[in-house]
Design an enzyme around this catalytic site. Structure first.
Site, PDB file in Angstrom:
ATOM      1  N   ARG A   1       0.868  -1.189   0.000  1.00 39.37           N
ATOM      2  CA  ARG A   1       0.000   0.000   0.000  1.00 39.37           C
ATOM      3  C   ARG A   1       0.898   1.230   0.000  1.00 39.37           C
ATOM      4  O   ARG A   1       1.480   1.566   1.016  1.00 39.37           O
ATOM      5  CB  ARG A   1      -0.886  -0.043   1.268  1.00 39.37           C
ATOM      6  CG  ARG A   1      -2.063   0.900   1.229  1.00 39.37           C
ATOM      7  CD  ARG A   1      -2.638   1.109   2.625  1.00 39.37           C
ATOM      8  NE  ARG A   1      -1.695   1.842   3.448  1.00 39.37           N
ATOM      9  CZ  ARG A   1      -1.683   1.836   4.787  1.00 39.37           C
ATOM     10  NH1 ARG A   1      -2.570   1.146   5.455  1.00 39.37           N
ATOM     11  NH2 ARG A   1      -0.801   2.547   5.462  1.00 39.37           N
TER      12      ARG A   1
ATOM     13  N   HIS B   1      -3.673   4.805   4.777  1.00 40.34           N
ATOM     14  CA  HIS B   1      -4.947   4.089   4.721  1.00 40.34           C
ATOM     15  C   HIS B   1      -5.956   4.851   3.854  1.00 40.34           C
ATOM     16  O   HIS B   1      -6.636   4.276   3.017  1.00 40.34           O
ATOM     17  CB  HIS B   1      -5.491   3.895   6.135  1.00 40.34           C
ATOM     18  CG  HIS B   1      -6.801   3.192   6.135  1.00 40.34           C
ATOM     19  ND1 HIS B   1      -6.948   1.881   5.759  1.00 40.34           N
ATOM     20  CD2 HIS B   1      -8.056   3.639   6.416  1.00 40.34           C
ATOM     21  CE1 HIS B   1      -8.215   1.538   5.827  1.00 40.34           C
ATOM     22  NE2 HIS B   1      -8.912   2.579   6.213  1.00 40.34           N
TER      23      HIS B   1
ATOM     24  N   TYR C   1       4.494   5.724   9.708  1.00 41.47           N
ATOM     25  CA  TYR C   1       4.912   4.495  10.395  1.00 41.47           C
ATOM     26  C   TYR C   1       5.551   3.481   9.438  1.00 41.47           C
ATOM     27  O   TYR C   1       6.092   2.471   9.864  1.00 41.47           O
ATOM     28  CB  TYR C   1       3.700   3.854  11.105  1.00 41.47           C
ATOM     29  CG  TYR C   1       2.446   3.827  10.247  1.00 41.47           C
ATOM     30  CD1 TYR C   1       2.260   2.848   9.279  1.00 41.47           C
ATOM     31  CD2 TYR C   1       1.462   4.805  10.390  1.00 41.47           C
ATOM     32  CE1 TYR C   1       1.135   2.837   8.479  1.00 41.47           C
ATOM     33  CE2 TYR C   1       0.326   4.793   9.594  1.00 41.47           C
ATOM     34  CZ  TYR C   1       0.153   3.816   8.640  1.00 41.47           C
ATOM     35  OH  TYR C   1      -0.941   3.809   7.838  1.00 41.47           O
TER      36      TYR C   1
HETATM   37  C1  TPP Z   1     -14.780  -5.902  10.919  1.00 35.43           C
HETATM   38  C2  TPP Z   1     -14.096  -4.584  10.738  1.00 35.43           C
HETATM   39  N1  TPP Z   1     -13.160  -4.194  11.629  1.00 35.43           N
HETATM   40  C3  TPP Z   1     -12.533  -3.011  11.481  1.00 35.43           C
HETATM   41  C4  TPP Z   1     -12.857  -2.182  10.439  1.00 35.43           C
HETATM   42  C5  TPP Z   1     -12.153  -0.820  10.276  1.00 35.43           C
HETATM   43  N2  TPP Z   1     -11.201  -0.873   9.180  1.00 35.43           N
HETATM   44  C6  TPP Z   1     -11.520  -0.478   7.936  1.00 35.43           C
HETATM   45  S1  TPP Z   1     -10.278  -0.721   6.850  1.00 35.43           S
HETATM   46  C7  TPP Z   1      -9.274  -1.342   8.056  1.00 35.43           C
HETATM   47  C8  TPP Z   1      -7.893  -1.819   7.726  1.00 35.43           C
HETATM   48  C9  TPP Z   1      -7.994  -2.933   6.761  1.00 35.43           C
HETATM   49  O1  TPP Z   1      -6.732  -3.416   6.434  1.00 35.43           O
HETATM   50  P1  TPP Z   1      -6.601  -4.498   5.328  1.00 35.43           P
HETATM   51  O2  TPP Z   1      -7.662  -5.520   5.467  1.00 35.43           O
HETATM   52  O3  TPP Z   1      -5.204  -4.974   5.333  1.00 35.43           O
HETATM   53  O4  TPP Z   1      -6.953  -3.699   3.991  1.00 35.43           O
HETATM   54  P2  TPP Z   1      -6.142  -2.497   3.316  1.00 35.43           P
HETATM   55  O5  TPP Z   1      -6.665  -1.220   3.916  1.00 35.43           O
HETATM   56  O6  TPP Z   1      -4.715  -2.698   3.570  1.00 35.43           O
HETATM   57  O7  TPP Z   1      -6.474  -2.582   1.869  1.00 35.43           O
HETATM   58  C10 TPP Z   1      -9.915  -1.383   9.284  1.00 35.43           C
HETATM   59  C11 TPP Z   1      -9.329  -1.861  10.530  1.00 35.43           C
HETATM   60  C12 TPP Z   1     -13.859  -2.615   9.552  1.00 35.43           C
HETATM   61  N3  TPP Z   1     -14.227  -1.865   8.502  1.00 35.43           N
HETATM   62  N4  TPP Z   1     -14.457  -3.803   9.702  1.00 35.43           N
END
Ligand code: TPP
Ligand code: MG
Length: 460
Positions: free
Chosen positions: A242, A246, A254
């Site tokens: 990525r 976010h 970080y």
């Molecule tokens: C069940 C759940 N827990 C927490 C979140 C909050 N949240 C949204 S995106 C994210 C990070 C997701 O990381 P990853 O799955 O690695 O996807 P990336 O953003 O790296 O594409 C979090 C914690 C959520 N949407 N759903």
């Protein structure tokens, strides 16, 4: 990168990766002009994942994108204007300004299921889509994506296991971009390859370089073909990075500098351009043509989006809750004869006779309550309930006789569990429904004996 595709396929993959990046670049500009409503996510450096995997699907197949899969939407046929307008909450957007980011679907034409914010929830949903397609004999494949972070949710495991036992024609792309918000993958999963999670469900998996679009496409195509041919679900882990935070608000300080530098040197579009050039599939002239095509297209699409109005204020209260047919009509599409897809009705009349029923004592001193461990008090029992319990207490002998007479083998009998009344009863509201009206439930843990209707009569 190996050379196995047709020239057109190679160029399609290039075009869609470039389009994916250009659409997102344009949205960053719109965001800085304060024209984007809500957050803006980026798939910079991950374009080969969305494009390579979605390109393996056929038109009739289904997909459900996550936040970093705009490339998959473009491959499936969503026009860039819909993506712009959706992010700008415009009235002409797919959700008419009611929702943002990629939160829209198209069930009728493009076969897109809207993203679900709760990470992992799309897995059982898309498993269901895959199963429905099989049920209707459509030979479709369903695909969705999940992040490394999302793969740690409970529903990831439940959903994938469900897909596995159902042998659903489903492909799950696990987009391992090394970070889940600010958490590095190593601090949440003690595995080198997230593809190894597939072993727990007895399904096949691949681990692929997510910045090599040809490798991604080749594996995705193999997975889609296998799923379509009835081999069940397949997990593809794509290793990528990525490149931004976010979302726009996150500077991602970080992330270690060396890690960023490593992946920036492996930009999927730059790598692919080198490959195409070395294979004589792309020269300066055709590259310029693609540049111009994208620039022209996006200028028209952006103008359309910018000129689209915001929704009228009074619309805010409309269309929030589904009001039935005037909101959207759900009609079954029987693509096979109804008789063929309707299971026959059971001819078995189930009857429950349970040894030991009602023989326990409640803490209040009466006969055993309906729920094991329940402590209903005497004063809460109506006369009718007491009568009923009295009757129930007489059952064991009759039941034993019936069983013996029929040489039936009862399954496990828990002496304390009064089973034949499958009614919810709380201390506040003692049983109101007579036991005989309750449809018996078949359960492995229940003490269940099948008896003939005559035996049922005898019980009463
Ligand atoms: C069940 C759940 N827990 C927490 C979140 C909050 N949240 C949204 S995106 C994210 C990070 C997701 O990381 P990853 O799955 O690695 O996807 P990336 O953003 O790296 O594409 C979090 C914690 C959520 N949407 N759903
Ligand atoms: Mg991640």
């Amino acid at each position: 990168m190996k050379k196995e595709l047709t020239r057109q396929q190679y160029l399609d993959l290039y075009y869609f990766m470039r389009l994916n990046r250009a659409v997102e670049d344009m949205m960053v500009k719109l965001f800085r002009q304060n024209k984007i409503v809500g957050g803006l996510y980026s798939s910079l450096g991950q374009e080969a994942v969305s494009v390579g995997t979605a390109y393996a699907l056929e038109k009739k197949d289904w997909l459900a994108p996550m936040i970093r899969n705009i490339g998959a939407l473009l491959v499936k046929g969503v026009p860039p204007r819909d993506i712009f307008m959706q992010h700008m909450a415009k009235y002409d957007s797919p959700t008419k300004g009611k929702d943002g980011t990629s939160h829209f679907g198209d069930l009728e034409n493009l076969h897109i299921v809207s993203p679900i914010s709760m990470l992992g929830d799309l897995i059982p949903v898309m498993t269901g889509v895959a199963m429905a397609g099989r049920y209707l004999g459509q030979k479709i494949v369903a695909m969705t994506w999940i992040g490394d972070g999302g793969s740690s949710t409970g529903v990831f495991h439940e959903g994938l296991n469900f897909a596995a036992v159902q042998k659903a024609p489903f492909v799950l792309v696990l987009e391992n971009n090394q970070w889940a918000y600010s958490t590095p993958v190593k601090r949440q999963v003690p595995l080198e390859n997230l593809a190894d999670r597939a072993k727990a469900y007895g399904i096949s998996s691949y681990s692929v370089d997510g910045n090599d679009v040809v490798a991604v496409y080749t594996k995705a195509k193999e997975a889609v073909d296998r799923a379509r041919n009835g081999e069940g679900p397949i997990l593809i882990e794509v290793k990528t990075f990525r490149r931004l935070g976010h979302a726009q608000h996150d500077p991602a300080e970080y992330v270690p500098k060396e890690m960023r530098a490593y992946w920036e040197a492996r930009d999927p579009i730059t790598l692919y351009e080198r490959f195409l050039t070395s294979e004589n599939l792309l020269d300066e002239k055709s590259k310029k043509e693609i540049d111009d095509k994208i620039e022209k297209l996006l200028s028209v699409e952006r103008d359309f989006a910018e000129n689209s109005p915001l929704p009228p204020a009074e619309f805010a209260a409309e269309g929030v809750y589904c009001s039935g047919d005037d909101c959207h009509k759900i009609t079954p599409k029987w693509q096979r004869p109804i008789a063929e897809v309707t299971p026959p009705k059971s001819s078995v009349a189930a009857v429950w006779t349970v040894k030991g029923f009602g023989s326990g004592k409640a803490s209040g001193g009466g006969s055993a309550p309906i729920h094991f461990g329940d402590t209903q008090k005497h004063e809460h029992q109506t006369e009718a309930v007491r009568d009923q319990k009295q009757k129930d207490a007489e059952v064991p002998e009759a039941a034993t006789e019936i069983m013996e007479a029929r040489n039936a083998k009862p399954t496990k009998v828990a002496a304390k569990v009064p089973v034949n009344v499958a009614v919810k009863v709380s201390a506040k509201s003692p049983v109101k429904t007579p036991a005989k009206k309750i449809a018996p439930k078949k359960s492995a843990n229940s003490a269940v004996v099948h008896a003939k209707p005559a035996a049922r009569k005898a019980r009463r």
